[in-house]
Motif scaffolding. Structure first.
Motif, PDB file in Angstrom:
ATOM      1  N   PRO A  15       0.707  -1.037   0.004  1.00 34.29           N
ATOM      2  CA  PRO A  15      -0.002   0.108  -0.002  1.00 34.29           C
ATOM      3  C   PRO A  15       0.885   1.204  -0.174  1.00 34.29           C
ATOM      4  O   PRO A  15       1.996   1.335   0.530  1.00 34.29           O
ATOM      5  N   PRO A  16       0.231   2.422  -0.484  1.00 35.00           N
ATOM      6  CA  PRO A  16       1.088   3.545  -0.540  1.00 35.00           C
ATOM      7  C   PRO A  16       1.745   4.227   1.118  1.00 35.00           C
ATOM      8  O   PRO A  16       0.620   3.963   1.744  1.00 35.00           O
ATOM      9  N   LEU A  57       1.266  17.034  -1.947  1.00 35.58           N
ATOM     10  CA  LEU A  57       1.691  16.395  -0.905  1.00 35.58           C
ATOM     11  C   LEU A  57       0.459  15.713  -0.122  1.00 35.58           C
ATOM     12  O   LEU A  57      -0.146  16.688   0.532  1.00 35.58           O
ATOM     13  N   TRP A  58       0.268  14.467  -0.504  1.00 36.72           N
ATOM     14  CA  TRP A  58      -0.645  14.043   0.450  1.00 36.72           C
ATOM     15  C   TRP A  58      -0.372  13.464   1.713  1.00 36.72           C
ATOM     16  O   TRP A  58       0.497  12.559   2.012  1.00 36.72           O
ATOM     17  N   LYS A  59      -0.922  13.922   2.625  1.00 38.12           N
ATOM     18  CA  LYS A  59      -0.529  13.732   4.027  1.00 38.12           C
ATOM     19  C   LYS A  59      -1.377  12.345   4.309  1.00 38.12           C
ATOM     20  O   LYS A  59      -0.803  11.568   5.215  1.00 38.12           O
ATOM     21  N   THR A  60      -2.618  12.116   4.061  1.00 40.50           N
ATOM     22  CA  THR A  60      -3.267  10.693   4.272  1.00 40.50           C
ATOM     23  C   THR A  60      -3.646  10.414   2.851  1.00 40.50           C
ATOM     24  O   THR A  60      -3.917  11.268   1.873  1.00 40.50           O
ATOM     25  N   PRO A  61      -4.403   9.191   2.904  1.00 40.68           N
ATOM     26  CA  PRO A  61      -5.186   8.970   1.635  1.00 40.68           C
ATOM     27  C   PRO A  61      -6.304   9.713   1.047  1.00 40.68           C
ATOM     28  O   PRO A  61      -6.735   9.782  -0.001  1.00 40.68           O
ATOM     29  N   LYS A  62      -6.700  10.423   1.956  1.00 36.22           N
ATOM     30  CA  LYS A  62      -7.871  11.406   1.803  1.00 36.22           C
ATOM     31  C   LYS A  62      -7.398  12.914   1.684  1.00 36.22           C
ATOM     32  O   LYS A  62      -8.325  13.740   1.115  1.00 36.22           O
ATOM     33  N   LEU A  63      -6.456  13.519   2.313  1.00 32.46           N
ATOM     34  CA  LEU A  63      -6.406  14.810   2.349  1.00 32.46           C
ATOM     35  C   LEU A  63      -4.920  15.151   1.991  1.00 32.46           C
ATOM     36  O   LEU A  63      -3.983  14.330   2.565  1.00 32.46           O
TER      37      LEU A  63
END
Length: 159
Positions: A15-16, A57-63
């Motif tokens: 997973p990423p 810059l993806w901090k989490t998969p959603k944000l």
């Protein structure tokens, strides 16, 4: 002989890992701008094109957070020039099914400022990059001009 009949199973992809960073390049075509002075279409008396260059810059998969710089070129009367450079920071929200909503602030060297909601869709993934289309709806204020809303079309590549 049981070892010969066992099924060989491939490992599932990892997973990423977050935070995760991606860069992108694009081409932006404003289609039409509306303000109290009327409708102003691109492609008729002049042609405007922008070239978004950004980092997500993806901090989490959603944000995530994104920042882009967009040099804008205007071709008119058999000449062309960079008429504006846009600084465009914003928040990314993953909507699922390869859709992303970007809520961006806008600061232009022309003296205009505002907000730009952008709906983005990944249309093709490859092992090394992805291709996207997007619909930006810039709202601009300031510089002694009326408030304007533009509908645009953007496409590009994510690395």
């Amino acid at each position: 002989m049981a070892f010969l009949s066992q099924h060989v199973r491939a490992q599932a992809p990892a997973p990423p890992v977050y935070p995760r960073m991606a860069a992108y390049l694009g081409v932006l075509h404003p289609i039409v701008t509306a303000s109290q002075t009327g409708w102003e279409p691109n492609f008729s008396d002049y042609y405007v094109v922008g070239f978004p260059i950004g980092i997500n810059l993806w901090k989490t998969p959603k944000l995530g957070f994104s920042v882009e710089i967009v040099p804008i070129i205007r071709a008119e009367n058999q000449t062309s020039r960079v008429t504006n450079v846009l600084f465009h920071p914003g928040v990314l929200v993953n909507l699922g099914n390869d859709f992303t909503l970007a809520g961006r602030l806008a600061f232009e060297t022309s003296g205009r400022y505002g907000l730009t909601p952008v709906l983005n869709k990944i249309v093709k993934r490859t092992p090394t990059n992805s291709y996207f289309i997007a619909v930006p709806l810039p709202v601009r204020f300031g510089n002694d001009r009326p408030t304007s809303v533009t509908a645009g079309f953007q496409f590009g590549i994510v690395f």
